[in-house]
Design an enzyme around this catalytic site. Structure first.
Site, mmCIF file in Angstrom:
data_model
loop_
_atom_site.group_PDB
_atom_site.id
_atom_site.type_symbol
_atom_site.label_atom_id
_atom_site.label_comp_id
_atom_site.label_asym_id
_atom_site.label_seq_id
_atom_site.Cartn_x
_atom_site.Cartn_y
_atom_site.Cartn_z
ATOM 1 N N HIS A 59 -4.029 8.675 -0.512
ATOM 2 C CA HIS A 59 -4.322 8.153 -1.853
ATOM 3 C C HIS A 59 -5.052 9.201 -2.690
ATOM 4 C CE1 HIS A 59 -3.670 4.493 0.525
ATOM 5 N NE2 HIS A 59 -3.550 3.801 -0.582
ATOM 6 N N HIS A 193 1.460 -5.912 -3.508
ATOM 7 C CA HIS A 193 0.347 -5.766 -4.456
ATOM 8 C C HIS A 193 0.689 -4.751 -5.531
ATOM 9 C CE1 HIS A 193 -0.682 -2.567 -1.517
ATOM 10 N NE2 HIS A 193 -1.642 -2.097 -2.285
ATOM 11 N N GLU A 240 4.078 0.405 -0.217
ATOM 12 C CA GLU A 240 3.484 0.898 1.041
ATOM 13 C C GLU A 240 4.149 0.277 2.271
ATOM 14 O OE1 GLU A 240 -1.047 1.884 -0.589
ATOM 15 O OE2 GLU A 240 -0.691 -0.026 0.410
HETATM 16 C C1 DHB Z 1 -6.211 -2.071 -2.847
HETATM 17 C C2 DHB Z 1 -5.093 -1.987 -2.022
HETATM 18 C C3 DHB Z 1 -4.653 -0.743 -1.554
HETATM 19 O O1 DHB Z 1 -3.554 -0.569 -0.766
HETATM 20 C C4 DHB Z 1 -5.338 0.407 -1.889
HETATM 21 O O2 DHB Z 1 -4.915 1.573 -1.366
HETATM 22 C C5 DHB Z 1 -6.440 0.331 -2.721
HETATM 23 C C6 DHB Z 1 -6.873 -0.911 -3.202
HETATM 24 C C7 DHB Z 1 -6.703 -3.402 -3.333
HETATM 25 O O3 DHB Z 1 -6.043 -4.423 -3.160
HETATM 26 O O4 DHB Z 1 -7.796 -3.438 -3.909
HETATM 27 FE FE FE Z 2 -3.074 1.594 -0.504
#
Ligand code: DHB
Ligand code: FE
Length: 296
Positions: A59, A193, A240
């Site tokens: 990330h 997400h 992901e």
């Molecule tokens: C969130 C989810 C993730 O996969 C990430 O890398 C960073 C944040 C989240 O849901 O806050």
């Molecule tokens: Fe992530």
């Protein structure tokens, strides 16, 4: 020969690290999520893996938009954690397994993959949160890791089919490694997400269920969607799931589901954990049970 014993598939939301630091695992918000790891920890205590091969996405800690490998494999003697911006406590440096990493890299290149090879690599929350969930008391002494980063961040991303093929090639390399390693494979991130843009907060339980239902016995079903369709179905960060698909590939043709938890939401994410055992581990376990029975 080394043996791949199973796969742990898990969300890697950074807020989990905050909950662990505060000791909030039994708070009503967190309990249903953390409870999903009890069977995972029991299984790990039983099979005692010596290596964790972790399919994840970086990330912005090592790779940013200016320099983004599609597939990158750690071949370092150790991996330090650093803060990519979430302010989490530093996770202890993890030992690497460079000779295993190089064996995997050599076989991958021979079979037509062209990964970046990283003799120096830092690990972010996508590696450390799953390790902290799996081993809350700290990773066991002697555990070594092989991080495999997949670009799920900057398009063009590798297709689901390519990720599954990568995982299968990694699995073959691991199983043909001359050693006595017991290897757990991890796939981290997801499930659906989206953290930004017009659809921020988007979650799609139907697609998540489709993934969870097909991952154990029919992972090829997850390759029927293009990357852009997956973004539409799962959200920009839900893509992901590519890490899960690659990790599943490394378990071989047959994998047995030992546990599954799906809980919405954790932070912005549909959180999930799934534990799969390989056919080899199951057959070995049964053989052991048979010889124990014969001795009794
Ligand atoms: C969130 C989810 C993730 O996969 C990430 O890398 C960073 C944040 C989240 O849901 O806050
Ligand atoms: Fe992530």
């Amino acid at each position: 020969m080394a043996e791949v014993v199973g796969g742990l598939f898990t969300s890697h939301v950074p807020a989990i690290g905050g909950a662990i630091a505060r000791g909030a695992q039994n708070d009503p918000y967190w309990k249903p999520f953390f409870d999903g790891y009890a069977p995972v920890r029991e299984w790990l205590a039983e099979v005692k893996p010596t290596v964790a091969v972790v399919f994840y996405n970086d990330h912005g800690l090592n790779f940013f938009l200016d320099c983004m490998p599609t597939f990158a494999i750690g071949a370092a003697p150790s991996y330090a954690n650093d803060d990519e911006g979430w302010g989490l406590q530093r996770f202890p440096t993890q030992a690497g397994a460079p000779e295993l990493s190089w064996a995997v890299i050599e076989q991958l290149v021979e079979s037509g993959f062209d990964p970046a090879t990283c003799q120096s690599l830092k690990i972010d929350h996508a590696v450390t949160i799953p390790l902290a969930l799996a081993w809350p008391e700290g990773t066991p002494a002697g555990l070594r890791i092989v991080p495999i980063a997949i670009n799920t961040v900057q398009h063009p991303l590798p297709s689901a089919a390519r990720c599954l093929a990568l995982g299968r090639a990694v699995g073959e390399a691991l199983a043909s490694f001359a050693g006595d390693e017991r290897i757990v494979v991890m796939g981290t991130g997801g499930l659906s997400h989206q953290l930004d843009g017009e659809r921020a907060g988007f979650i799609n339980p139907d697609y998540d269920r489709f993934c969870l239902d097909h991952l154990p016995a029919d992972p090829d079903a997850l390759t029927r969607h293009s990357v852009h369709e997956i973004v539409e179905l799962a959200g920009t960060q839900g893509v992901e799931i590519l890490n899960w698909i690659a990790a599943r590939g490394a378990l071989g043709a047959t994998a047995h589901e030992l546990s599954r938890t799906y809980h919405v939401p954790i932070s912005n994410t549909a959180a999930a954990v799934m534990l799969l055992e390989t056919e080899a581990a199951r057959a070995g376990g049964k053989a052991e049970a048979r010889s124990e029975a014969a001795l009794a």
